[in-house]
Every structure is written in structure tokens, then in C-alpha cells.
Design an enzyme around this catalytic site. Structure first.
Site, PDB file in Angstrom:
ATOM      1  N   ASP A  35      -3.534  -2.429  -5.310  1.00  0.00           N
ATOM      2  CA  ASP A  35      -2.145  -3.423  -4.950  1.00  0.00           C
ATOM      3  C   ASP A  35      -1.278  -3.897  -5.873  1.00  0.00           C
ATOM      4  OD1 ASP A  35      -2.799  -4.116  -2.383  1.00  0.00           O
ATOM      5  OD2 ASP A  35      -4.200  -5.669  -2.285  1.00  0.00           O
ATOM      6  N   HIS A  81       0.848  -1.179  -0.565  1.00  0.00           N
ATOM      7  CA  HIS A  81       0.286   0.098  -0.149  1.00  0.00           C
ATOM      8  C   HIS A  81       0.742   0.928   0.132  1.00  0.00           C
ATOM      9  CE1 HIS A  81      -3.566  -2.992   1.793  1.00  0.00           C
ATOM     10  NE2 HIS A  81      -2.909  -3.039   0.533  1.00  0.00           N
ATOM     11  N   HIS A 138      -1.167 -11.179  -5.339  1.00  0.00           N
ATOM     12  CA  HIS A 138       0.505 -10.203  -5.049  1.00  0.00           C
ATOM     13  C   HIS A 138       1.358 -11.299  -6.143  1.00  0.00           C
ATOM     14  CE1 HIS A 138      -0.893  -7.752  -2.560  1.00  0.00           C
ATOM     15  NE2 HIS A 138      -1.505  -8.386  -1.402  1.00  0.00           N
ATOM     16  N   HIS A 188      -9.569  -1.653  -4.666  1.00  0.00           N
ATOM     17  CA  HIS A 188      -8.117  -1.971  -3.745  1.00  0.00           C
ATOM     18  C   HIS A 188      -7.252  -3.329  -5.178  1.00  0.00           C
ATOM     19  CE1 HIS A 188      -6.239  -2.091  -0.064  1.00  0.00           C
ATOM     20  NE2 HIS A 188      -5.681  -3.799  -0.983  1.00  0.00           N
TER      21      HIS A 188
HETATM   22 ZN   LIG Z   1      -4.080  -4.265  -0.243  1.00  0.00          ZN
END
Ligand SMILES: [Zn+2]
EC number: 3.5.1.108
Length: 307
Positions: free
Chosen positions: A245, A78, A268, A241
Site C-alpha cells: 500500500d 494496488h 493512506h 500488504h
Molecule cells: Zn491495500
């Protein structure tokens, strides 16, 4: 010249880690041109520097973790997203624990901190990584398919699609596209919070995770609805979001991308795999600077003044 950027002055924040629940102090400091973004564990007997890079990301379960030897920093995405959104090239991040504070669960507190410190232009050209050939990574099959792709684009835009089968998510947009050239990162993306489900949170807590998580730093859902009394910040906050990310995950390259990123159910791990795939193909990218700001891609020169 489209110049590199750092902070004008130092700024600090105190918070708790999402997973560790540990109190942590964060100090953001200006750094010289071509330093990149460097996390410094100042709580260790000998401070250890971790320079962000695709290779420094060593764990992507739940959050992005960077490390150098035994020294780690969890949940960098973030803060990295805020740096990407504001075009910060060089920064020292002094940290007193193993995890970046979660603050409000979005990037907006980091944006506020960086903007309050002020952004300084530096006497060195901003270096971009321009994607010149598409690269893609894929995983799973059938209902488990996920993929992420970078394609040539003279600017930076991201499109993301999620596929959550949940009553609270179904009713919101599951696909969103964001172009940096709009100059609207702070308004449209930065405020989107991380999200989780009560049943997962209970399981994570049993495993010593999500100890700092709660309704003040995440959207929390049971099997039917959002539990936060004030609801959502955006109608499509969940997928926004994921864009937030992805911007943080991709910015560990250390340079902004000139590319179109598109992804379906990525996260991720896959975002980092995509960067490694790009770096493994030297013919797929080039590093460029803009001597003449006006020749920078649509939006970037304009953003330069707005930042
Ligand atoms: Zn996040």
C-alpha cells in the site's frame, strides 16, 4: 540512459470494486513520455482525465481516492503499487466506474496484466525524486502514536511496522523491510492481500461499503483466527500488504523516489500527508535522471534489464 517505461500494448481486465461491489472494466494503455499515470473515467458523458499527483488524492478513508472536479476514482493504491514495482512511468488507465477492481486483493493481478502487455523503454530519461533532507509526519500520542518518514538513501527501501493486537497477527511478523534493489517486488510484496475483520466488514456493509469484499479478495479474520481456508500467502502477509500500500500511496508523486521510507502504523492518509510535507519543502528533494545507467543507484540498472 535510464529510460522511462510504458506498456508495449493494451491490456484489459474486468472485476468488481471492493467497496462499491460494482462491475468495472479497466483498460491499461501505453502513454507518451512524461505523461505520467492518468486515470480516465470513460463512463461519464464527457470522459474526464485524472492525472495522479499528491494533490489529486482527495480522500484517504479506507482507500486512496483521486479526483478531478466531481470525477473520482477510488482504491487506486494496488494498481499504483504494481506500477511502482515494475517501474511504469507512463500509462493510461481507462475505467468504466468509480472504483478500481479489487481482483484478488493484492497487486499480483495488476503485475500479471502489466507484464503480459509487455514493458517498452521510451526515448526520455526516467526522472526520480531524490530526497536530500529528512521529512517526517506524526500523529497521536502514547498508544495512538503513528508516524512516517522519508530519509536520504541512494536507492529505494521501505520499512514498516504494524502494531495489531490480534491473535492471528501477533503470531506473524509485525515489521518488514523491503529494498527495491533486491528485484523481488513481484515475489515478495505483490502477492500480499488486503485484510479485514468480520466485525468491521459487517459495520462497513451496513454503511454501503465493502460490498465487493470476501474471502476471494481479502484475508478475513474473526476475533481469533484467519477464516480463509488456504491460510496466508506469506507468514508476514499483513505487514507486507502495508508495504504494498505504501508503495502505491507514494507513487502518486508521479516519479519514483530515491529515499528510505520508514513508518509505524501509517496508512493512506499519513502516507499522503508525508508526500505533501516533502513537496512543501523544496530544499528537501531534487529531481534527477541518470544519463549513464551504470551510475543509477545499486539495483536500479540491474532491475532495468530484469523488468
Ligand atoms: Zn491495500
Amino acid at each position: 540512459m535510464l529510460a522511462q517505461r510504458t506498456l508495449k500494448s493494451l491490456t484489459k481486465a474486468v472485476g468488481v470494486g471492493l467497496h462499491s461491489g460494482q462491475r468495472v472494466e479497466l483498460t491499461l494503455r501505453p502513454a507518451a513520455p512524461d505523461t505520467g499515470i492518468v486515470f480516465r473515467r470513460v463512463d461519464l458523458p464527457q470522459p474526464v482525465d485524472i492525472v495522479v499527483s499528491a494533490q489529486a488524492v482527495t480522500d484517504t478513508r479506507l482507500a486512496s481516492t483521486i479526483s478531478s472536479g466531481a470525477a473520482k476514482v477510488h482504491t487506486v493504491e494496488h494498481l499504483m503499487s504494481a506500477c511502482a514495482g515494475l517501474g511504469i512511468d507512463n500509462l493510461y488507465v481507462d475505467i468504466t466506474a468509480e472504483e478500481v477492481p479489487i481482483l484478488d486483493g493484492s497487486a499480483s493481478s495488476f503485475v500479471f496484466l502489466l507484464q503480459s502487455a509487455g514493458i517498452a523503454l521510451q526515448a526520455a530519461p526516467k526522472r526520480f525524486i531524490r530526497v536530500i533532507k529528512p521529512v517526517e509526519v506524526r500523529d497521536g500520542g502514547g498508544a495512538n502514536t503513528k508516524w512516517a518518514r522519508l530519509s536520504p538513501y541512494e536507492g529505494y527501501k521501505l520499512s514498516f511496522e504494524i502494531d495489531f493486537d490480534h491473535p492471528a497477527v501477533d503470531s506473524t511478523g509485525q515489521r518488514v523491510e523491503f529494498d527495491m534493489g533486491s528485484g523481488a517486488y513481484t515475489r515478495d510484496i505483490a502477492r500480499a492481500r488486503t485484510f479485514g475483520f468480520t466485525k468491521d466488514v459487517e459495520m462497513m456493509r451496513a454503511n454501503g461499503l465493502a460490498l465487493g469484499g470476501g474471502l476471494d479478495n481479502a484475508i478475513v479474520m474473526d476475533d481469533y483466527k484467519v477464516l480463509n481456508s488456504d491460510g496466508l500467502r506469506y507468514n508476514d502477509e499483513f505487514v507486507k500488504h502495508k508495504i504494498l500500500d505504501a508503495m502505491g500511496d507514494l507513487y502518486v508523486l508521479g516519479k519514483p523516489l530515491l529515499a528510505a521510507y520508514s513508518a509505524f502504523r501509517s496508512g493512506h492518509a499519513m502516507n499522503n500527508k508525508l508526500l505533501r510535507e516533502l513537496l512543501a519543502h523544496q530544499d528537501a528533494y531534487e529531481v534527477v535522471t541518470f544519463e549513464d545507467e551504470k551510475k543509477a543507484p545499486q539495483g536500479f540498472a540491474k532491475l532495468a534489464r530484469a523488468w
